[in-house]
Design a protein around this motif. Structure first.
Motif, PDB file in Angstrom:
ATOM      1  N   LEU A  89      78.716  19.285   8.388  1.00  0.00           N
ATOM      2  CA  LEU A  89      77.606  20.223   8.255  1.00  0.00           C
ATOM      3  C   LEU A  89      76.514  19.961   9.275  1.00  0.00           C
ATOM      4  O   LEU A  89      75.691  20.824   9.529  1.00  0.00           O
ATOM      5  N   ASP A  90      76.475  18.777   9.846  1.00  0.00           N
ATOM      6  CA  ASP A  90      75.464  18.485  10.859  1.00  0.00           C
ATOM      7  C   ASP A  90      75.659  19.332  12.111  1.00  0.00           C
ATOM      8  O   ASP A  90      74.699  19.623  12.825  1.00  0.00           O
ATOM      9  N   THR A  91      76.909  19.744  12.378  1.00  0.00           N
ATOM     10  CA  THR A  91      77.180  20.521  13.586  1.00  0.00           C
ATOM     11  C   THR A  91      76.940  22.011  13.386  1.00  0.00           C
ATOM     12  O   THR A  91      76.902  22.751  14.360  1.00  0.00           O
ATOM     13  N   VAL A  92      76.768  22.468  12.145  1.00  0.00           N
ATOM     14  CA  VAL A  92      76.559  23.886  11.863  1.00  0.00           C
ATOM     15  C   VAL A  92      75.055  24.158  11.868  1.00  0.00           C
ATOM     16  O   VAL A  92      74.272  23.428  11.266  1.00  0.00           O
ATOM     17  N   SER A  93      74.648  25.241  12.515  1.00  0.00           N
ATOM     18  CA  SER A  93      73.223  25.567  12.571  1.00  0.00           C
ATOM     19  C   SER A  93      72.752  26.096  11.222  1.00  0.00           C
ATOM     20  O   SER A  93      73.534  26.598  10.418  1.00  0.00           O
ATOM     21  N   GLN A  95      70.932  28.704  10.646  1.00  0.00           N
ATOM     22  CA  GLN A  95      71.064  30.151  10.565  1.00  0.00           C
ATOM     23  C   GLN A  95      72.469  30.541  10.109  1.00  0.00           C
ATOM     24  O   GLN A  95      72.629  31.432   9.284  1.00  0.00           O
ATOM     25  N   GLN A  96      73.485  29.848  10.610  1.00  0.00           N
ATOM     26  CA  GLN A  96      74.861  30.132  10.173  1.00  0.00           C
ATOM     27  C   GLN A  96      75.040  29.791   8.697  1.00  0.00           C
ATOM     28  O   GLN A  96      75.731  30.504   7.974  1.00  0.00           O
ATOM     29  N   LEU A  97      74.430  28.695   8.257  1.00  0.00           N
ATOM     30  CA  LEU A  97      74.515  28.335   6.842  1.00  0.00           C
ATOM     31  C   LEU A  97      73.842  29.383   5.967  1.00  0.00           C
ATOM     32  O   LEU A  97      74.372  29.781   4.917  1.00  0.00           O
ATOM     33  N   LEU A  98      72.670  29.849   6.359  1.00  0.00           N
ATOM     34  CA  LEU A  98      71.968  30.875   5.583  1.00  0.00           C
ATOM     35  C   LEU A  98      72.750  32.173   5.547  1.00  0.00           C
ATOM     36  O   LEU A  98      72.833  32.833   4.507  1.00  0.00           O
ATOM     37  N   ASP A  99      73.327  32.557   6.673  1.00  0.00           N
ATOM     38  CA  ASP A  99      74.149  33.770   6.707  1.00  0.00           C
ATOM     39  C   ASP A  99      75.357  33.642   5.787  1.00  0.00           C
ATOM     40  O   ASP A  99      75.726  34.591   5.084  1.00  0.00           O
ATOM     41  N   TYR A 100      75.958  32.473   5.792  1.00  0.00           N
ATOM     42  CA  TYR A 100      77.137  32.240   4.950  1.00  0.00           C
ATOM     43  C   TYR A 100      76.781  32.299   3.469  1.00  0.00           C
ATOM     44  O   TYR A 100      77.472  32.922   2.668  1.00  0.00           O
TER      45      TYR A 100
END
Length: 150
Positions: A89-93, A95-100
Motif C-alpha cells: 500500500l505504500d506504493t499506491v497513491s 488518490q487511487q486509494l480514495l477512488d477505489y
C-alpha cells in the motif's frame, strides 16, 4: 411326445481291463510325492544383513531414509516460480486509494478499518507538531491516582 429314458433298456459297456502297475511303483510313490511337495530352498533376502545389523545402524539408516524422503518431497513439491514483485500500500497513491474505496463496488466494514499496520508509518508527523512545553502541560493536566503512586 418323447419316450421316457430308461437305463435298463440301453446295453451296458463293460469296463476296459486295467493294466498292472510297473514293478516297484508303490515303493517309489511316497518318495516321488515328497520330492514334488518339498519346500524350495530358502532364497537370501535382499536386505538380510539389515536384520543382523546393530540397532544404531538400523536407526541411522531409517532416519536417513526418512529425512531424505522429506527433503525430496519438499524439493519436488516447491513452486516452480516465485512471484517477481509484491505490491504494498505504500506504493499506491492516496488518490487511487480514495477512488477505489469510493467507487461503490468495494464494501469496507469496521473490521477492515480496525486492522493496525505492523510498522510505524509516521502519519502523526503531518498534523501533530507539539513542543516539549505543550507535552509537559498535557501530561500534568492528566489526573493521577495518588493511591496507585504509593
Amino acid at each position: 411326445m418323447k419316450t421316457p429314458f430308461r437305463l435298463d433298456q440301453h446295453p451296458r459297456r463293460w469296463p476296459q481291463p486295467l493294466s498292472s502297475p510297473p514293478p516297484g511303483y508303490f515303493e517309489q510313490l511316497p518318495m516321488r510325492v515328497m520330492a514334488q511337495v518339498a519346500a524350495p530352498a530358502p532364497r537370501p533376502l535382499p536386505l538380510a544383513w539389515l536384520r543382523h545389523a546393530p540397532a544404531y545402524v538400523r536407526t541411522g539408516l531409517a532416519s536417513t531414509v526418512l529425512l531424505g524422503t522429506f527433503a525430496a518431497s519438499m524439493w519436488l513439491g516447491a513452486p516452480l516460480s516465485a512471484p517477481s514483485s509484491t505490491a504494498t500500500l505504500d506504493t499506491v497513491s492516496q488518490q487511487q486509494l480514495l477512488d477505489y474505496l469510493s467507487s461503490g463496488e468495494v464494501h469496507v466494514d469496521m473490521l477492515d478499518l480496525a486492522e493496525l499496520p505492523t510498522h510505524h508509518l509516521g502519519i502523526t508527523r503531518q498534523y501533530l507538531k507539539p513542543s516539549s512545553s505543550e507535552l509537559t502541560e498535557a501530561l500534568d493536566a492528566q489526573p493521577t491516582d495518588e493511591a496507585g503512586v504509593l
